[in-house]
Scaffold this motif. Structure first.
Motif, mmCIF file in Angstrom:
data_model
loop_
_atom_site.group_PDB
_atom_site.id
_atom_site.type_symbol
_atom_site.label_atom_id
_atom_site.label_comp_id
_atom_site.label_asym_id
_atom_site.label_seq_id
_atom_site.Cartn_x
_atom_site.Cartn_y
_atom_site.Cartn_z
ATOM 1 N N PRO A 199 -9.856 -13.658 11.088
ATOM 2 C CA PRO A 199 -8.754 -12.703 10.913
ATOM 3 C C PRO A 199 -7.609 -13.242 10.065
ATOM 4 O O PRO A 199 -6.967 -12.503 9.328
ATOM 5 N N GLY A 200 -7.342 -14.545 10.162
ATOM 6 C CA GLY A 200 -6.244 -15.122 9.401
ATOM 7 C C GLY A 200 -6.464 -15.011 7.909
ATOM 8 O O GLY A 200 -5.551 -14.636 7.156
ATOM 9 N N THR A 201 -7.668 -15.324 7.472
ATOM 10 C CA THR A 201 -7.978 -15.229 6.045
ATOM 11 C C THR A 201 -7.948 -13.779 5.587
ATOM 12 O O THR A 201 -7.446 -13.462 4.493
ATOM 13 N N THR A 202 -8.456 -12.869 6.397
ATOM 14 C CA THR A 202 -8.419 -11.447 6.038
ATOM 15 C C THR A 202 -6.988 -10.963 5.885
ATOM 16 O O THR A 202 -6.665 -10.211 4.950
ATOM 17 N N THR A 203 -6.102 -11.409 6.777
ATOM 18 C CA THR A 203 -4.699 -11.016 6.680
ATOM 19 C C THR A 203 -4.080 -11.533 5.388
ATOM 20 O O THR A 203 -3.363 -10.811 4.688
ATOM 21 N N LEU A 204 -4.342 -12.783 5.048
ATOM 22 C CA LEU A 204 -3.821 -13.352 3.814
ATOM 23 C C LEU A 204 -4.365 -12.607 2.594
ATOM 24 O O LEU A 204 -3.624 -12.280 1.659
ATOM 25 N N LEU A 205 -5.665 -12.339 2.592
ATOM 26 C CA LEU A 205 -6.270 -11.633 1.467
ATOM 27 C C LEU A 205 -5.726 -10.216 1.347
ATOM 28 O O LEU A 205 -5.570 -9.706 0.230
ATOM 29 N N SER A 206 -5.416 -9.590 2.471
ATOM 30 C CA SER A 206 -4.880 -8.228 2.413
ATOM 31 C C SER A 206 -3.510 -8.216 1.747
ATOM 32 O O SER A 206 -3.191 -7.296 0.983
ATOM 33 N N LYS A 207 -2.709 -9.236 2.008
ATOM 34 C CA LYS A 207 -1.399 -9.326 1.362
ATOM 35 C C LYS A 207 -1.561 -9.563 -0.133
ATOM 36 O O LYS A 207 -0.898 -8.934 -0.970
ATOM 37 N N LEU A 208 -2.446 -10.476 -0.484
ATOM 38 C CA LEU A 208 -2.653 -10.807 -1.893
ATOM 39 C C LEU A 208 -3.201 -9.615 -2.668
ATOM 40 O O LEU A 208 -2.677 -9.238 -3.729
ATOM 41 N N HIS A 209 -4.228 -8.976 -2.140
ATOM 42 C CA HIS A 209 -4.857 -7.860 -2.847
ATOM 43 C C HIS A 209 -3.931 -6.650 -2.909
ATOM 44 O O HIS A 209 -3.777 -6.020 -3.965
ATOM 45 N N ALA A 210 -3.297 -6.324 -1.795
ATOM 46 C CA ALA A 210 -2.450 -5.132 -1.772
ATOM 47 C C ALA A 210 -1.225 -5.299 -2.659
ATOM 48 O O ALA A 210 -0.808 -4.354 -3.343
ATOM 49 N N VAL B 269 0.832 -1.202 0.000
ATOM 50 C CA VAL B 269 0.000 0.000 0.000
ATOM 51 C C VAL B 269 0.867 1.252 0.000
ATOM 52 O O VAL B 269 0.603 2.219 -0.719
ATOM 53 N N GLY B 270 1.928 1.249 0.815
ATOM 54 C CA GLY B 270 2.848 2.391 0.810
ATOM 55 C C GLY B 270 3.463 2.622 -0.553
ATOM 56 O O GLY B 270 3.591 3.763 -1.018
ATOM 57 N N ILE B 271 3.843 1.537 -1.222
ATOM 58 C CA ILE B 271 4.399 1.652 -2.577
ATOM 59 C C ILE B 271 3.365 2.230 -3.524
ATOM 60 O O ILE B 271 3.667 3.129 -4.332
ATOM 61 N N ALA B 272 2.141 1.731 -3.457
ATOM 62 C CA ALA B 272 1.082 2.214 -4.345
ATOM 63 C C ALA B 272 0.787 3.694 -4.103
ATOM 64 O O ALA B 272 0.558 4.463 -5.054
ATOM 65 N N GLU B 273 0.791 4.107 -2.850
ATOM 66 C CA GLU B 273 0.556 5.520 -2.547
ATOM 67 C C GLU B 273 1.650 6.401 -3.137
ATOM 68 O O GLU B 273 1.378 7.470 -3.699
ATOM 69 N N ALA B 274 2.899 5.940 -3.018
ATOM 70 C CA ALA B 274 4.002 6.717 -3.575
ATOM 71 C C ALA B 274 3.922 6.786 -5.089
ATOM 72 O O ALA B 274 4.192 7.836 -5.700
ATOM 73 N N ALA B 275 3.532 5.685 -5.742
ATOM 74 C CA ALA B 275 3.403 5.671 -7.203
ATOM 75 C C ALA B 275 2.288 6.602 -7.654
ATOM 76 O O ALA B 275 2.424 7.331 -8.657
ATOM 77 N N LEU B 276 1.175 6.587 -6.937
ATOM 78 C CA LEU B 276 0.074 7.490 -7.278
ATOM 79 C C LEU B 276 0.499 8.940 -7.116
ATOM 80 O O LEU B 276 0.169 9.796 -7.945
ATOM 81 N N GLU B 277 1.260 9.236 -6.072
ATOM 82 C CA GLU B 277 1.729 10.595 -5.853
ATOM 83 C C GLU B 277 2.631 11.046 -7.002
ATOM 84 O O GLU B 277 2.548 12.192 -7.465
ATOM 85 N N LEU B 278 3.472 10.161 -7.490
ATOM 86 C CA LEU B 278 4.332 10.500 -8.628
ATOM 87 C C LEU B 278 3.502 10.760 -9.882
ATOM 88 O O LEU B 278 3.811 11.673 -10.665
#
Length: 380
Positions: free
Chosen positions: A313-324, A259-268
């Motif tokens: 919570p475990g599945t949500t954490t995994l999905l957050s990594k995959l989606h982000a 997410v941090g990477i995506a935010e920086a790319a959008l800012e650029l």
């Protein structure tokens, strides 16, 4: 109001880093590009990382830390990643080891290991991966044999982030023959060990020349008759798979880096549009709006994982990594397309971000293994 004035920056998602750790924030933004070229952190960034206080976030207050949970540590990692993803990965691993100690260590171990992790005297790193072991960590060649006074470890770990920088390693080793467990990440008969970097028989090498995350000090950790006392075992002997399974339940997610990477790319991309006068073009604004929506959706899922609000919570954490991680790659790609020839220059920061974004998907659990972990219950 002119269209160019309306097309301002995305929301300030980095306020905490700038407010609470200003020296670190400034050093990261100043040195990220040169660190990527050199393939190592500058001494100034490393000094700020150690002295800033940010390493204390996941350490319980009773041991000198801030006692922050996954929601806060995810947010700090995201903000650091927007400045330098390599440092964010080092920070993520430090928090991960700290959290495992807080959860599984004996009181004596907590008193011994947590205070230096809080002060920044120590940085922690995970040494789990091996060449040929697979992403699921089920075929380890690193072994730990009982001795009269403790354990003797032999083997080699690869892709250890923070190798050479860390003063403490969380090492995964086989302590007995694996049985017939049906887990798909880790195996029974495996044990975690907390090993100080200066212990004889442990050799760290940062010689890996990576395409992405080049300043993350990712390298090898070799163990040659490395002897550790009994009280360097973390958790039950032979039950490391239980600790591994609990990691994703914590809500801490590598998706925060993406997410941090995506935010920086959008800012650029936004900055480029303003400088080139493209913000008056509806088509450009709509493309940027689509990117902003992708970034916000990934950020929301990472925040939800950190809050552990879902029924699983475990599945949500995994999905957050995959989606982000997929979002990070896609936003970087679309931003490169928007920049056109301007983004084709080798030293454009967007190219560094794109390489780093791809690397997250390959970090454990890799995206393919993440898909398997999420989908396996559906086969029942």
């Amino acid at each position: 109001m002119a269209a160019r004035e309306r097309l301002t920056s995305v929301h300030d998602h980095h306020a905490i880093l700038r407010r609470d750790y200003p020296g670190l924030d400034e050093a990261l933004r100043r040195d990220a590009a040169t660190a990527d070229v050199a393939g190592r952190l500058s001494d100034d960034v490393l000094a700020h990382l150690r002295s800033s206080g940010i390493l204390a976030a996941a350490v319980p207050a009773a041991y000198g830390g801030l006692g922050a949970g996954a929601a806060t540590t995810n947010d700090l990692i995201r903000q650091v990643a927007a400045a330098d993803p390599s440092v964010a990965i080092i920070l993520f691993q430090h928090y991960a080891v700290t959290a495992r100690i807080s959860e599984w260590a004996t009181e004596e171990q907590k008193q011994r290991f947590l205070p230096p992790l809080a002060t920044g005297e120590w940085i922690a790193a995970s040494a789990w991966s091996e060449s040929g072991a697979g992403a699921d960590k089920r075929n380890l060649s690193t072994t730990a044999d009982r001795t009269a006074t403790g354990w003797s470890l032999n083997g080699a770990k690869t892709f250890t982030t923070g190798a050479g920088l860390a003063q403490l390693y969380l090492v995964l080793a086989q302590t007995s023959a694996p049985g017939g467990d049906d887990g798909i990440y880790g195996s029974d008969g495996q044990t975690f060990f907390l090993i100080e970097a200066d212990r004889p028989g442990l050799i760290a090498d940062t010689g890996m020349d990576l395409v992405g995350m080049r300043a993350s000090a990712t390298g090898f950790v070799e163990l040659h008759g490395c002897r550790v006392p009994l009280d360097n075992v973390l958790g039950p002997v032979g039950q490391a798979a239980r600790i591994i399974a609990g990691v994703r339940q914590s809500g801490a997610t590598l998706g925060a880096v993406s997410v941090g990477i995506a935010e920086a790319a959008l800012e650029l991309a936004l900055t480029h549009a303003r400088r080139r006068g493209l913000d008056g073009a509806q088509a450009v604004r709509h493309r940027l709006a689509d990117l902003a929506a992708q970034v916000e959706s990934a950020r929301a899922l990472v925040e939800r994982a950190g809050r552990r609000e879902s029924s699983d919570p475990g599945t949500t954490t995994l999905l957050s990594k995959l989606h982000a991680s997929r979002t990070g790659e896609q936003v970087c790609l679309e931003a490169q397309r928007l920049l056109g020839s301007a983004g084709y220059l080798r030293d454009h920061p967007l190219n560094r971000l794109a390489r780093d974004a791809r690397a997250v998907g390959l970090m454990g659990p890799t995206n393919d293994l993440t898909r398997e972990l999420v989908s396996m219950p559906w086969t029942a």
